[in-house]
Design an enzyme around this catalytic site. Structure first.
Site, short mmCIF file in Angstrom:
data_model
loop_
_atom_site.label_atom_id
_atom_site.label_comp_id
_atom_site.label_asym_id
_atom_site.label_seq_id
_atom_site.Cartn_x
_atom_site.Cartn_y
_atom_site.Cartn_z
N CYS A 1 -4.82 7.93 41.74
CA CYS A 1 -3.45 7.91 41.22
C CYS A 1 -3.34 8.82 40.00
CB CYS A 1 -3.02 6.52 40.78
SG CYS A 1 -3.94 5.20 41.51
N ASP B 1 -40.53 27.25 25.96
CA ASP B 1 -40.90 28.22 24.97
C ASP B 1 -42.09 27.59 24.25
OD1 ASP B 1 -40.67 30.36 23.20
OD2 ASP B 1 -39.67 29.06 21.75
N CYS C 1 -6.46 4.01 38.81
CA CYS C 1 -7.35 4.56 39.80
C CYS C 1 -7.40 6.06 39.71
CB CYS C 1 -6.94 4.04 41.18
SG CYS C 1 -6.43 5.22 42.37
#
Ligand code: AMP
Length: 689
Positions: free
Chosen positions: A14, A392, A11
């Site tokens: 954790c 551009d 997780c």
């Protein structure tokens, strides 16, 4: 820095806690552990045994051989325990307990429920108890307290159910991220592994890492080209999808460049390698994609910070729920103690912490597969918020291969002198002039100065020449007849190049650059994808700019801009709006850097990859609209995820007011959110185009 691959990170929260522990080790301050990629980076003098110990406290471990085991652990739980087996056994005990309780004997049932709790909860329990002694309150600690509390008040059945659901939740959470990581690893697997080197006529198979520049390799049909190089012999069609995301074959002939990682479709190609694999475009791309997964977006950082305070906050709420109603409102101690335990379980921030990373990693991977290199989650998030895109002109909206469409000479030396001056210029116009003057003998100028955005001043045989646009001719007398010719070129939308001394004009050229076929469609698709303004910034004169802008359907344009004026324009456009600038990454680096988001096109040229935040590996804008759509999707998925994760928790918390929250509803609210968040995030990977 040493790099390790860590498996078993269940997780995100954790993982952050593990990193904090590692940071406390001597020399460990700079260590980083990424949940998104599973990579651990450490200074080499950090005690690795201690790191392993910290990792193992959460069931994570360093993978022994990165290359051989990559795909083998997916279906096992990270700790090596077969988690599915444990959970199924546990569920079996639970059902047996349930039936025994109804039909047989209450005490045997309690034993069965306890067995179920221990089987699926023992890991959480061990971690939780350790944390409790260290007074560290994370979700394992809360779960452990809740479980002890539940068993303490004789809620055997519910305790077991909570342990099983929590185990399942953790397992599912790891699974979702693993899926996203796997799809990234699959992308990385396109790297070639070995090459057939020709050494004095002998074929020798070498590992990709020992391939060197200037070696000659043989690539047969169906094989991968090992690294960037030039075709020496042979002719074939090559699939460059690994680089550009485009699977249309590209014809390759003698002297043409090829990219490492592309697949040779037909004949045998003899290739001179120009870059060792580590230096090749593909290696750089893969490296960037990998790095991109590790960066955290502002949203992610905010959530992580929030998660840090969320768990303690829930503990306080839990205490309030346990104490206030019995103390002040005559509530029953037993009922509200139970409610308080349930609130503790709501303290799991996992679904919340998961709301962002899976979606981001999936988004970056999906774009990389399409040949769009997003250099970090931040940029993906930005891409989804873009309001204005500035383009551009040359090479972006037009083909970038200007040619001399027409010229008038007032002096026979016009072409020769123009070409002699352009020889040292890298401007695309210079190439057009040189092509026109092909075959003429060139003179070496004595002095040469480039005036950015307008032209060149050069001295040849003691005479000063001005070569460039009208603005460059301030010191030059121009006759009326020539002025009329200039106007005519401008009206027909050509770019002007004039060659003159202070006394007279030697000649003028009208230069054209074809608009790319797809430009108009792309601009329309961009507007449909939600871009409000499309603007062209060009150094070219008004008429050419107007012609291109109206042909491709831009909302506005600014002509006659010098490079620093382009930067100023970007700043103006950025006021209150998010602006992206797109260019070829060579001439417009300052503007790219100024915009909120710099996007470069150009098949992996080094400068493009370095300057831009996003690189389009194809040499056109075709995939940009779909990239914007997917970025928007990722952004809205993250918002939805956060709402879901927090919303379900809020509902669970509100249920305590009428006293309806149960332990299993509390854990289910997190599990439901985890499953939803994971599934919704993974749709980014699987959606078409
Ligand atoms: P740029 O902003 O670099 O596209 O330059 C703006 C204008 O300056 C071009 O459209 C040309 O008219 C002129 N110019 C710049 N460099 C050159 C060159 N090397 N040769 C001829 N004209 C140039």
């Amino acid at each position: 820095m040493e790099e390790y691959k860590v498996k078993g990170l269940t997780c995100a929260n954790c993982t952050r806690e593990l990193q904090e522990e590692i940071n406390k080790l001597p020399s460990g301050q700079t260590a980083s552990l990424s949940y998104n990629t599973g990579k651990l980076k450490l200074e080499s003098n950090v005690d690795i045994e201690k790191v392993k110990k910290i990792l193992s406290s959460d069931g994570a471990y360093i993978e022994a051989d990165e290359h051989e085991h990559e795909h083998e652990h997916d279906h096992h739980h990270p700790t090596g325990v077969n988690w599915i087996l444990l959970l199924s056994l546990s569920a079996g005990f639970y059902i047996a307990g349930f039936l025994t309780d109804v039909f047989f004997n209450e005490y045997i049932a309690i034993g069965l429920f306890l067995a179920a709790t221990v089987l699926s909860g023992y890991q959480t329990f061990i971690k939780g108890l350790k944390n409790l002694f260290k007074l560290k309150f994370n979700i394992e600690t809360l779960m452990t307290i809740a479980l002890i509390g539940a068993l303490g008040i004789g809620e055997w059945k519910e305790g077991a159910l909570v342990a099983i659901l929590f185990g399942l939740n953790e397992y599912l959470e790891g699974l979702g991220m693993q899926k996203a990581r796997n799809s990234m690893e699959k992308l990385l697997a396109i790297a070639p592994k070995e090459a057939t080197v020709l050494d004095n006529g002998q074929e020798k198979i070498v590992k990709i890492s020992s391939l060197k520049a200037n070696q000659i390799v043989l690539v047969r049909s169906g094989e991968k080209i090992p690294s960037d190089g030039l075709v020496l012999e042979g002719k074939s069609s090559v699939n460059e999808a690994a680089i550009t995301g485009e699977s249309m074959p590209v014809e390759k002939d003698k002297d043409e460049p090829v990219y490492g990682g592309s697949i040779n479709n037909e004949g045998v190609l003899k290739i001179q390698i120009t870059k060792a694999y580590e230096e090749s475009s593909l290696a750089k791309i893969l490296h960037l994609v990998e790095e991109a997964q590790e960066t955290k977006t502002p949203t992610e950082l905010f959530i992580n910070k929030f998660a840090k305070y969320y768990t303690p906050l829930i503990m306080i709420i839990s205490a309030i729920v346990m104490l206030i109603p019995p103390l002040f409102f005559n509530g029953s101690w037993g009922d509200w103690f139970y409610q308080g335990l349930a609130v503790l379980i709501v303290g799991c921030p996992c679904a919340l912490v998961l709301s962002s990373p899976i979606a981001i990693v999936s988004g970056i991977t999906k774009n990389a597969r399409n040949g769009i290199l997003v250099k970090g989650g931040v940029f993906l998030e930005q891409l989804g918020k873009i309001h204005t895109i500035a383009f551009d002109k040359t090479g972006t909206l037009t083909k970038g291969q200007p040619f001399v469409e027409d010229y008038v000479e007032y002096d026979p030396k016009f072409l020769q002198i123009a070409a002699s001056i352009e020889k040292s210029s890298s401007h695309p116009i210079a190439k057009a002039v040189l092509r026109k003057a092909d075959g003429l003998s060139l003179i070496e100028p004595e002095e040469i100065t480039t005036v950015s955005g307008s032209g060149i001043v050069a001295k040849i045989d003691g005479v000063t020449y001005f070569l460039g646009n009208e603005a460059h001719m301030k010191k030059v007398q121009i006759e009326e007849e020539i002025k009329a010719q200039i106007q005519q070129y401008k009206r027909s939308g050509m770019t002007l190049v004039i060659l003159a001394t202070t006394e007279k004009v030697l000649g003028i050229m009208g230069i054209s650059d074809e608009i790319r076929e797809e430009s108009a469609d792309v601009i329309q698709a961009l507007h449909e994808a939600g871009i409000q303004k499309t603007v062209m910034l060009t150094g070219d004169h008004e008429s050419t700019a107007e012609k291109v802008a109206s042909k491709v359907g831009l909302t506005s344009y600014f002509a006659g801009l010098l490079p620093d004026e382009k930067v100023e324009k970007i700043k103006e456009l950025s006021k209150g709006n998010k602006v992206a600038m797109i260019g070829d990454g060579i001439n417009d680096a300052p503007a790219l850097a100024t915009a909120d988001l710099g996007i470069a096109m150009g098949k992996g040229t080094d400068s493009a990859i370095e300057t831009a935040d996003i690189v389009l590996m194809q040499d056109h804008l075709g995939k940009l609209p779909s990239a914007i759509k997917s970025a928007k999707k990722v952004n809205s998925i993250i918002k939805l995820n956060i709402t879901l994760a927090l919303g379900l928790k809020l509902i669970a918390l509100l249920l305590t007011i009428p006293g309806l929250l149960t332990l299993w509803i509390a854990i289910l609210s997190d599990m439901g959110a985890t499953i939803l968040v994971t599934l919704i995030s993974l749709t980014v990977l699987y959606e078409r185009k």
